[in-house]
Motif scaffolding. Structure first.
Motif, PDB file in Angstrom:
ATOM      1  N   ALA A   1      13.606  15.798  -1.250  1.00  0.00           N
ATOM      2  CA  ALA A   1      14.127  14.646  -2.005  1.00  0.00           C
ATOM      3  C   ALA A   1      14.373  13.435  -0.844  1.00  0.00           C
ATOM      4  O   ALA A   1      13.879  12.400  -1.254  1.00  0.00           O
ATOM      5  N   ALA A   2      14.739  13.609   0.309  1.00  0.00           N
ATOM      6  CA  ALA A   2      14.852  12.779   1.405  1.00  0.00           C
ATOM      7  C   ALA A   2      13.319  12.127   1.558  1.00  0.00           C
ATOM      8  O   ALA A   2      13.155  10.841   1.917  1.00  0.00           O
ATOM      9  N   ARG A   3      12.624  12.819   1.821  1.00  0.00           N
ATOM     10  CA  ARG A   3      10.921  12.888   2.276  1.00  0.00           C
ATOM     11  C   ARG A   3      10.535  11.652   0.922  1.00  0.00           C
ATOM     12  O   ARG A   3       9.692  10.598   1.070  1.00  0.00           O
ATOM     13  N   GLY A   4      10.885  12.274  -0.223  1.00  0.00           N
ATOM     14  CA  GLY A   4      10.452  11.248  -1.514  1.00  0.00           C
ATOM     15  C   GLY A   4      10.971  10.122  -1.535  1.00  0.00           C
ATOM     16  O   GLY A   4      10.190   8.799  -1.742  1.00  0.00           O
ATOM     17  N   ILE A   5      12.194   9.813  -1.189  1.00  0.00           N
ATOM     18  CA  ILE A   5      12.863   8.550  -1.007  1.00  0.00           C
ATOM     19  C   ILE A   5      12.258   7.704   0.041  1.00  0.00           C
ATOM     20  O   ILE A   5      11.801   6.584  -0.243  1.00  0.00           O
ATOM     21  N   ARG A   6      11.889   8.552   1.135  1.00  0.00           N
ATOM     22  CA  ARG A   6      11.172   7.439   2.381  1.00  0.00           C
ATOM     23  C   ARG A   6       9.868   7.205   1.919  1.00  0.00           C
ATOM     24  O   ARG A   6       9.363   5.798   2.136  1.00  0.00           O
ATOM     25  N   LEU A   7       9.131   7.863   1.232  1.00  0.00           N
ATOM     26  CA  LEU A   7       7.718   7.751   0.898  1.00  0.00           C
ATOM     27  C   LEU A   7       7.700   6.605  -0.373  1.00  0.00           C
ATOM     28  O   LEU A   7       7.072   5.452  -0.058  1.00  0.00           O
TER      29      LEU A   7
END
Length: 112
Positions: free
Chosen positions: A60-66
């Motif tokens: 989820a954190a990686r998706g938010i960063r992307l």
């Protein structure tokens, strides 16, 4: 039910093949198809591997960063496009490239 084959009501024969026969070794006990199916079933019926505890949160954190990075790049691209349009408009207003430049070969004819 014709031809003396053991055909089920759904159109499949006893060995699992469709109305076309053959079956490419599935359900007949020959070939590697049944070995692979048995291995897959064994893997799926067994114990599933444990999922790391922080996997969902990390994804989820990686998706938010992307998404944030894409949003910033999109805003930057629109800003650059707007700046290019403004620069072109200012250049066109100053230079007026649609006007024909004066001829330098002969002096202008005035007073005829």
């Amino acid at each position: 039910m014709s031809g003396g084959t053991d055909e089920a009501p759904n159109g499949r024969t006893a060995n699992g093949a469709g109305a076309g026969g053959g079956g490419a070794g599935r359900g007949t006990g020959r070939g590697r198809g049944t070995d692979r199916e048995a291995e897959v079933r064994r893997l799926l019926d067994g114990r599933h591997p444990a999922v790391p505890a922080g996997l969902a949160a990390g994804a989820a954190a990686r998706g938010i960063r992307l998404l944030r990075r894409r949003r910033i790049l999109r805003r930057l691209a629109w800003t650059l496009l707007f700046a290019a349009v403004v620069a072109f408009a200012v250049w066109a207003a100053l230079v007026q490239p649609w006007e024909v430049p004066p001829s330098r070969i002969a002096p202008p004819l005035e007073g005829w």
